[in-house]
Design a protein around this motif. Sequence first.
Motif, short mmCIF file in Angstrom:
data_model
loop_
_atom_site.label_atom_id
_atom_site.label_comp_id
_atom_site.label_asym_id
_atom_site.label_seq_id
_atom_site.Cartn_x
_atom_site.Cartn_y
_atom_site.Cartn_z
N GLY A 109 47.90 34.95 9.46
CA GLY A 109 48.21 36.37 9.49
C GLY A 109 47.64 37.12 10.67
O GLY A 109 47.72 38.35 10.70
N ARG A 110 47.08 36.41 11.65
CA ARG A 110 46.52 37.09 12.81
C ARG A 110 47.14 36.53 14.08
O ARG A 110 47.67 35.41 14.10
CB ARG A 110 45.00 36.95 12.84
N LEU A 111 47.08 37.34 15.16
CA LEU A 111 47.71 37.00 16.42
C LEU A 111 46.69 36.97 17.55
O LEU A 111 45.68 37.66 17.52
CB LEU A 111 48.80 38.02 16.77
N VAL A 112 46.99 36.16 18.55
CA VAL A 112 46.24 36.16 19.81
C VAL A 112 47.13 36.82 20.86
O VAL A 112 48.24 36.35 21.11
CB VAL A 112 45.87 34.72 20.24
N ASN A 113 46.65 37.90 21.46
CA ASN A 113 47.45 38.67 22.40
C ASN A 113 46.92 38.55 23.83
O ASN A 113 45.71 38.41 24.05
CB ASN A 113 47.44 40.16 22.01
N LEU A 114 47.82 38.61 24.78
CA LEU A 114 47.44 38.61 26.19
C LEU A 114 46.61 39.86 26.50
O LEU A 114 46.95 40.96 26.06
CB LEU A 114 48.70 38.59 27.06
N GLN A 115 45.52 39.69 27.25
CA GLN A 115 44.63 40.78 27.60
C GLN A 115 44.58 40.99 29.11
O GLN A 115 44.90 40.07 29.88
CB GLN A 115 43.22 40.48 27.09
N PRO A 116 44.20 42.19 29.58
CA PRO A 116 44.12 42.43 31.03
C PRO A 116 43.24 41.43 31.76
O PRO A 116 43.54 41.05 32.90
CB PRO A 116 43.54 43.85 31.12
N GLU A 117 42.16 40.97 31.11
CA GLU A 117 41.27 40.02 31.79
C GLU A 117 41.86 38.61 31.88
O GLU A 117 41.29 37.74 32.54
CB GLU A 117 39.92 39.96 31.06
N ASP A 118 43.01 38.38 31.26
CA ASP A 118 43.65 37.06 31.31
C ASP A 118 44.51 36.87 32.54
O ASP A 118 44.95 35.74 32.83
CB ASP A 118 44.54 36.84 30.07
N VAL A 119 44.81 37.95 33.27
CA VAL A 119 45.75 37.86 34.38
C VAL A 119 45.24 38.62 35.60
O VAL A 119 44.41 39.54 35.49
CB VAL A 119 47.14 38.42 33.99
N THR A 120 45.75 38.22 36.77
CA THR A 120 45.56 38.97 38.00
C THR A 120 46.93 39.20 38.61
O THR A 120 47.71 38.25 38.76
CB THR A 120 44.68 38.21 39.01
N VAL A 121 47.26 40.46 38.94
CA VAL A 121 48.56 40.79 39.52
C VAL A 121 48.32 41.46 40.87
O VAL A 121 47.50 42.37 40.98
CB VAL A 121 49.37 41.72 38.59
N GLU A 122 49.05 40.99 41.89
CA GLU A 122 48.96 41.56 43.23
C GLU A 122 50.36 41.90 43.73
O GLU A 122 51.35 41.35 43.26
CB GLU A 122 48.30 40.57 44.19
N VAL A 123 50.42 42.80 44.71
CA VAL A 123 51.69 43.15 45.35
C VAL A 123 51.51 43.03 46.86
O VAL A 123 50.43 43.31 47.40
CB VAL A 123 52.13 44.59 44.96
N MET A 124 52.56 42.59 47.55
CA MET A 124 52.51 42.53 49.00
C MET A 124 52.75 43.93 49.56
O MET A 124 53.78 44.56 49.28
CB MET A 124 53.59 41.57 49.52
N ARG A 125 51.78 44.42 50.30
CA ARG A 125 51.85 45.78 50.85
C ARG A 125 51.32 45.77 52.27
O ARG A 125 50.18 45.38 52.51
CB ARG A 125 51.06 46.75 49.97
N GLN A 126 52.15 46.18 53.21
CA GLN A 126 51.78 46.26 54.62
C GLN A 126 51.21 44.93 55.12
O GLN A 126 50.22 44.89 55.84
CB GLN A 126 50.79 47.41 54.85
N GLY A 127 51.84 43.85 54.69
CA GLY A 127 51.49 42.52 55.19
C GLY A 127 50.29 41.88 54.54
O GLY A 127 49.84 40.82 55.00
N ALA A 128 49.76 42.47 53.47
CA ALA A 128 48.58 41.89 52.80
C ALA A 128 48.74 42.04 51.29
O ALA A 128 49.42 42.94 50.80
CB ALA A 128 47.31 42.60 53.27
N TRP A 129 48.09 41.14 50.55
CA TRP A 129 48.13 41.21 49.09
C TRP A 129 47.15 42.26 48.59
O TRP A 129 45.99 42.28 49.01
CB TRP A 129 47.78 39.85 48.47
N GLN A 130 47.63 43.13 47.72
CA GLN A 130 46.82 44.20 47.14
C GLN A 130 46.79 44.01 45.63
O GLN A 130 47.83 43.95 44.98
CB GLN A 130 47.43 45.55 47.48
N GLN A 131 45.59 43.92 45.06
CA GLN A 131 45.48 43.75 43.61
C GLN A 131 45.82 45.05 42.89
O GLN A 131 45.45 46.14 43.33
CB GLN A 131 44.07 43.30 43.23
N LEU A 132 46.53 44.91 41.76
CA LEU A 132 46.95 46.05 40.97
C LEU A 132 46.21 46.08 39.63
O LEU A 132 45.99 45.02 39.03
CB LEU A 132 48.46 46.00 40.72
N PRO A 133 45.86 47.26 39.15
CA PRO A 133 45.23 47.34 37.83
C PRO A 133 46.22 46.95 36.74
O PRO A 133 47.42 47.22 36.83
CB PRO A 133 44.85 48.82 37.71
N VAL A 134 45.70 46.29 35.71
CA VAL A 134 46.50 45.91 34.54
C VAL A 134 45.86 46.56 33.33
O VAL A 134 44.66 46.42 33.10
CB VAL A 134 46.56 44.39 34.37
#
Length: 262
Positions: A109-134
Amino acid sequence: MRTSAVSRPARRAAVVAAAALTVGAVLPVLSAGTARAACGDTPPAAASPAPRHTTDPVAGFVPPLPETAAPGGPAVEIALEQANFTGAPYERLAPQLALFASESSAEPGRLVNLQPEDVTVEVMRQGAWQQLPVHQGCDPTLTVDTSSVAEPVPDGQAHRYLFRLALTASLPAELTRIDVLGGPGVAGGTASFTLTVERSAADAAPAAAAAPAGAVPVGTAPVASVTGAAAAPSLAGFGVVTGSAVLAAGSGALLVRRSRRR
């Protein structure tokens, strides 16, 4: 909390509702403040909503798309194209990106959910990877704060963005797939695709042992989606500078949508 109690009907309704709130009902400039507002929380005082248009921008993931991602492994790259066919320009328009993963835990009856600390997301911006908040959005959907890449988008134009996603080595063993959501699709529904969590045999064995014999997983309703191939065909000359690509005449489904509106 990582786990939460939920019944089968409630689980089915939550999957669809959370995805809709995250990538359909929130404002085009996605931020932690707007995500919290969509879930009924009070946004920060500095948050200012973008003006609403008669229709929403449409989005599609650009193939080839990654199929798997490994906890602790290399990041996978995800291209997303967003088109403004709303009839009016945007002064600041950001792409929408959200993540969803939720599985049954060993405790009934319980679930395990994805959390912000489980992932890292970046975007390419002005030729470099920039980390984004989750951020934790409408539980258990995670929203990626892309407000830092918001930019002017004239009516009739599309911008393309390149993200990369990495899973931490501590990703819970119960999580086997991650739905990546990208905003309203061209043909309706939500533009989305699924990443399979790829684990070694040694990593998979403890997860299999944790599930009680004869356990029935909590039901999951698939999110209505448009596949990347249908939503945004691959275009030649894709560059890595965020927002540099613009749809040319005759380039596919997004332009067809525009021509029908006229």
